[in-house]
Enzyme design. Sequence first.
Site, PDB file in Angstrom:
ATOM      1  N   LYS A   4       9.841   7.375  -2.355  1.00 16.17           N
ATOM      2  CA  LYS A   4       8.975   6.828  -3.394  1.00 16.17           C
ATOM      3  C   LYS A   4       8.916   7.685  -4.642  1.00 16.17           C
ATOM      4  O   LYS A   4       8.141   7.389  -5.550  1.00 16.17           O
ATOM      5  CB  LYS A   4       7.560   6.633  -2.837  1.00 16.17           C
ATOM      6  CG  LYS A   4       7.487   5.649  -1.680  1.00 16.17           C
ATOM      7  CD  LYS A   4       6.073   5.449  -1.204  1.00 16.17           C
ATOM      8  CE  LYS A   4       6.019   4.485  -0.024  1.00 16.17           C
ATOM      9  NZ  LYS A   4       4.644   4.273   0.463  1.00 16.17           N
ATOM     10  N   GLY A  37       0.827  -1.199   0.000  1.00 17.38           N
ATOM     11  CA  GLY A  37       0.000   0.000   0.000  1.00 17.38           C
ATOM     12  C   GLY A  37       0.856   1.241   0.000  1.00 17.38           C
ATOM     13  O   GLY A  37       1.974   1.249   0.530  1.00 17.38           O
ATOM     14  N   THR A  38       0.331   2.296  -0.597  1.00 20.14           N
ATOM     15  CA  THR A  38       1.057   3.559  -0.659  1.00 20.14           C
ATOM     16  C   THR A  38       0.093   4.645  -1.109  1.00 20.14           C
ATOM     17  O   THR A  38      -1.050   4.375  -1.485  1.00 20.14           O
ATOM     18  CB  THR A  38       2.236   3.461  -1.641  1.00 20.14           C
ATOM     19  OG1 THR A  38       3.006   4.662  -1.583  1.00 20.14           O
ATOM     20  CG2 THR A  38       1.738   3.291  -3.068  1.00 20.14           C
ATOM     21  N   THR A  39       0.546   5.866  -1.066  1.00 16.46           N
ATOM     22  CA  THR A  39      -0.197   6.998  -1.635  1.00 16.46           C
ATOM     23  C   THR A  39       0.790   7.861  -2.406  1.00 16.46           C
ATOM     24  O   THR A  39       1.707   8.448  -1.821  1.00 16.46           O
ATOM     25  CB  THR A  39      -0.872   7.848  -0.549  1.00 16.46           C
ATOM     26  OG1 THR A  39      -1.787   7.037   0.190  1.00 16.46           O
ATOM     27  CG2 THR A  39      -1.634   9.001  -1.173  1.00 16.46           C
TER      28      THR A  39
END
Length: 282
Positions: A82, A49-51
């Site tokens: 990221k 998961g990430t944003t």
Amino acid sequence: MALQDVCKWQAPDTQGLSPHLPPAGGWSVPLGCDPQTFLRLHGPRLAHGTTTLAFRFRHGVIAAADTRSSCGNYVACPASRKIIPVHQHLLGTTSGTSADCAAWYRVLRRELRLRALREGRLPSVAGAARLLSAMMSCYRGLDLCVATALCGWDRSGPALFYVCSDGTRLPGNVFSVGSGSPYAYGVLDRGYRYDLSPQEAYALARRAVAHATHRDAYSGGSVDLFHVREDGWEYVSRDDACVLYSELQKLPEPEGAAAEEGHAEPATLRGDSRMPAGTEML
């Protein structure tokens, strides 16, 4: 007597490691098994998961992301990077498997450098997106997990492309990728305009990622912010996501919010002289 003398066995050469990726059909799977089916049944099941987000506006391209790297319920790194620079005028957000993203950005960086040496100039952002999409599409179905937004400035101005490991390549003005993207899109859809000032764009990107980290369990850590200008990219800031969200909660309500929340009468219920007398609305 030595083993190699009995069965003619030779130790594998582990000294010379190849810098190239194996061909698409060269993966080691049991004979008779389809690679895609084998990886789906026996591959590791780790939730990622990430944003990450990026948007194009009058003064360039903004890229922002959280810094939490997770493997299932385990936070592997709370301060990862990221957003990866490719060259002076191009960078990209990374979402998916960290190892896949890092490896493919090294490959892209190498290929763009070779093309610049051959042609005397760097490819456009669209050319870089096309190259990355073509390279990754050869490995479709082999559990490759990469989703990126390429942000850059070339001869045509600011440019933004979404590229996925299945070969998808899309141009656009606003992209958000990762498990926190639905929450980030909610903020971006309300505040995005092409004529934003740099400070307004910074505030919008920070607010979108901070709200996403508050709602998404797989996102968190800090908020990295980059700005791609005509003269190159700039690393703007890194802010703690929890502190940033707390500060945003103390800010006054944006102008126009009160009007949106008011009990305005719907347009279809207002008096309309074109409706004949006695007509009932269902």
